[in-house]
Design a protein around this motif. Structure first.
Motif, short mmCIF file in Angstrom:
data_model
loop_
_atom_site.label_atom_id
_atom_site.label_comp_id
_atom_site.label_asym_id
_atom_site.label_seq_id
_atom_site.Cartn_x
_atom_site.Cartn_y
_atom_site.Cartn_z
N GLU A 1 -93.84 3.14 -56.98
CA GLU A 1 -95.20 3.27 -56.50
C GLU A 1 -96.15 3.13 -57.69
O GLU A 1 -95.82 3.56 -58.79
CB GLU A 1 -95.41 4.64 -55.83
CG GLU A 1 -94.50 4.87 -54.64
CD GLU A 1 -94.21 6.34 -54.39
OE1 GLU A 1 -95.16 7.08 -54.05
OE2 GLU A 1 -93.05 6.75 -54.56
N VAL A 2 -97.31 2.54 -57.46
CA VAL A 2 -98.33 2.42 -58.50
C VAL A 2 -99.60 3.09 -57.99
O VAL A 2 -100.05 2.82 -56.87
CB VAL A 2 -98.61 0.95 -58.85
CG1 VAL A 2 -99.84 0.85 -59.76
CG2 VAL A 2 -97.40 0.32 -59.53
N VAL A 3 -100.15 3.99 -58.79
CA VAL A 3 -101.38 4.70 -58.45
C VAL A 3 -102.41 4.40 -59.52
O VAL A 3 -102.18 4.68 -60.71
CB VAL A 3 -101.15 6.22 -58.35
CG1 VAL A 3 -102.46 6.95 -58.08
CG2 VAL A 3 -100.12 6.54 -57.26
N PHE A 4 -103.53 3.83 -59.12
CA PHE A 4 -104.58 3.49 -60.08
C PHE A 4 -105.51 4.68 -60.28
O PHE A 4 -105.99 5.28 -59.31
CB PHE A 4 -105.39 2.29 -59.59
CG PHE A 4 -105.02 1.01 -60.27
CD1 PHE A 4 -106.00 0.17 -60.78
CD2 PHE A 4 -103.68 0.64 -60.42
CE1 PHE A 4 -105.65 -1.02 -61.41
CE2 PHE A 4 -103.33 -0.53 -61.05
CZ PHE A 4 -104.31 -1.38 -61.55
N MET B 1 -93.49 -1.87 -52.21
CA MET B 1 -94.03 -0.87 -53.12
C MET B 1 -95.34 -0.33 -52.57
O MET B 1 -96.19 -1.09 -52.13
CB MET B 1 -94.28 -1.49 -54.49
CG MET B 1 -94.85 -0.51 -55.50
SD MET B 1 -95.08 -1.25 -57.13
CE MET B 1 -96.39 -2.42 -56.75
N THR B 2 -95.49 1.00 -52.59
CA THR B 2 -96.73 1.60 -52.12
C THR B 2 -97.75 1.64 -53.25
O THR B 2 -97.40 1.70 -54.43
CB THR B 2 -96.49 3.00 -51.57
OG1 THR B 2 -95.95 3.83 -52.62
CG2 THR B 2 -95.51 2.97 -50.41
N VAL B 3 -99.01 1.63 -52.89
CA VAL B 3 -100.10 1.61 -53.85
C VAL B 3 -101.11 2.69 -53.48
O VAL B 3 -101.47 2.85 -52.31
CB VAL B 3 -100.80 0.23 -53.88
CG1 VAL B 3 -101.92 0.22 -54.92
CG2 VAL B 3 -99.80 -0.88 -54.16
N GLY B 4 -101.58 3.44 -54.48
CA GLY B 4 -102.54 4.50 -54.21
C GLY B 4 -103.59 4.59 -55.29
O GLY B 4 -103.60 3.80 -56.25
#
Length: 309
Positions: free
Chosen positions: A281-284, A1-4
């Motif tokens: 994907e999870v973007v904070f 999983m990508t994180v941004g």
């Protein structure tokens, strides 16, 4: 999983130089992507293109450009230019926007949003895929008497929509590459958003959609103060029907209830919950919630999670 992470939001806008420096720090921390909100200030696609060109290897995207007050020909030009400038690392995020901002800011009626979204995506897909269009809908026309392709804008930038309601998810699944839900907790993702958009994509013969979950959150020791700031910052969304609905579907009463706030262990556990709920994907989005030390702690943790996959 990508994180941004979100680097420019509706509440916090840095100078361009500061934004580029933050993007470098995000990349050095191991984060995969940086996202930019469309406001009445900075143009999100232009800012993403600048950052993506200055910071090699970092994926960049808009979250998100409203379709009201725009035209597919102009948005295609922006997206293709950003894609060429970044060497194929641009992601075009679109949104329906809100009735208040559309009618107050542009002076145009916020009518038939789902029809407009369908027509906008149909024309835009032609443009980014082929560099030409011949679309005549009820609400808009998009034709290309002159070439509309940008050299080097390959592959076509992914089209993502901040869709959360049933109708918007259906159109997005059929015509776009994924969704950008904000304030949709794991329950809303797993029970409503992921099944709806996945079924629509499958019925249209399209690949499984991306689920880019935008999550307000920060690693901090001062949880009470940060929670108070989150309550104030996200109160605006509680007045918007689409957000009100998804907040309730998430099992929350207030938008701030969906903010991920706590120590590293707490935040890591919540990120895993989003992944288990179907987020690809999870973007904070934590701009303005904590201080500089909190931001660094948050990015360090997210970078570690990104490496673990």
């Amino acid at each position: 999983m990508t994180v941004g992470v979100v680097l420019s939001s509706t509440s916090v806008s840095h100078s361009i130089d500061t934004t580029v420096q933050l993007a470098r720090e995000a990349r050095e921390a191991g984060l995969h992507s940086a996202w930019f909100a469309q406001t009445f200030g900075y143009d999100a696609a232009s800012l993403a293109a600048i950052v993506g060109r200055e910071v090699p290897g970092l994926q960049v995207g808009t979250s998100a450009i409203p379709v009201f007050g725009r035209h597919p020909l102009l948005v295609s030009s922006q997206a293709q230019t950003a894609q060429a400038a970044t060497g194929g690392r641009f992601h075009l995020g679109l949104a329906l926007g809100t009735k208040h901002l559309t009618e107050t800011g542009f002076g145009i009626p916020y009518e038939r949003p789902i029809t407009l979204l369908r027509e906008f995506l149909t024309a835009l897909r032609q443009l980014v895929d082929t560099g030409s269009a011949d679309f005549h809908g009820d609400l808009l026309t998009a034709t290309t008497p002159l070439p509309a392709a940008v050299p080097g804008a390959e592959p076509p930038p992914p089209l993502l929509v901040a869709a959360m309601g049933p109708q918007a998810l259906r159109v997005t699944g059929e015509l776009a590459d994924g969704t950008l839900p904000l304030l949709a907790g794991p329950r809303a993702l797993a029970d409503h958003i992921v099944p709806a958009i996945t079924a629509a994509a499958a019925a249209a013969g399209r690949p499984a959609p991306r689920i880019v979950a935008f999550v307000p959150g920060v690693v901090t020791a001062d949880t009470e103060a940060v929670r108070e700031r989150a309550t104030e910052s996200f109160e605006f969304y509680e007045q918007i029907p689409s957000y009100r609905r998804v907040i309730e579907l998430s099992g929350a009463e207030r938008a701030a209830d969906l903010a991920v706030i706590g120590d590293e262990e707490t935040v890591a556990a919540e990120v895993r919950r989003y992944r288990e709920a179907g987020a690809t994907e999870v973007v904070f989005t934590a701009t303005g919630l904590g201080g500089e030390a909190d931001r660094q702690r948050t990015w360090r943790l997210l970078g570690e999670l990104a490496v673990k996959g």
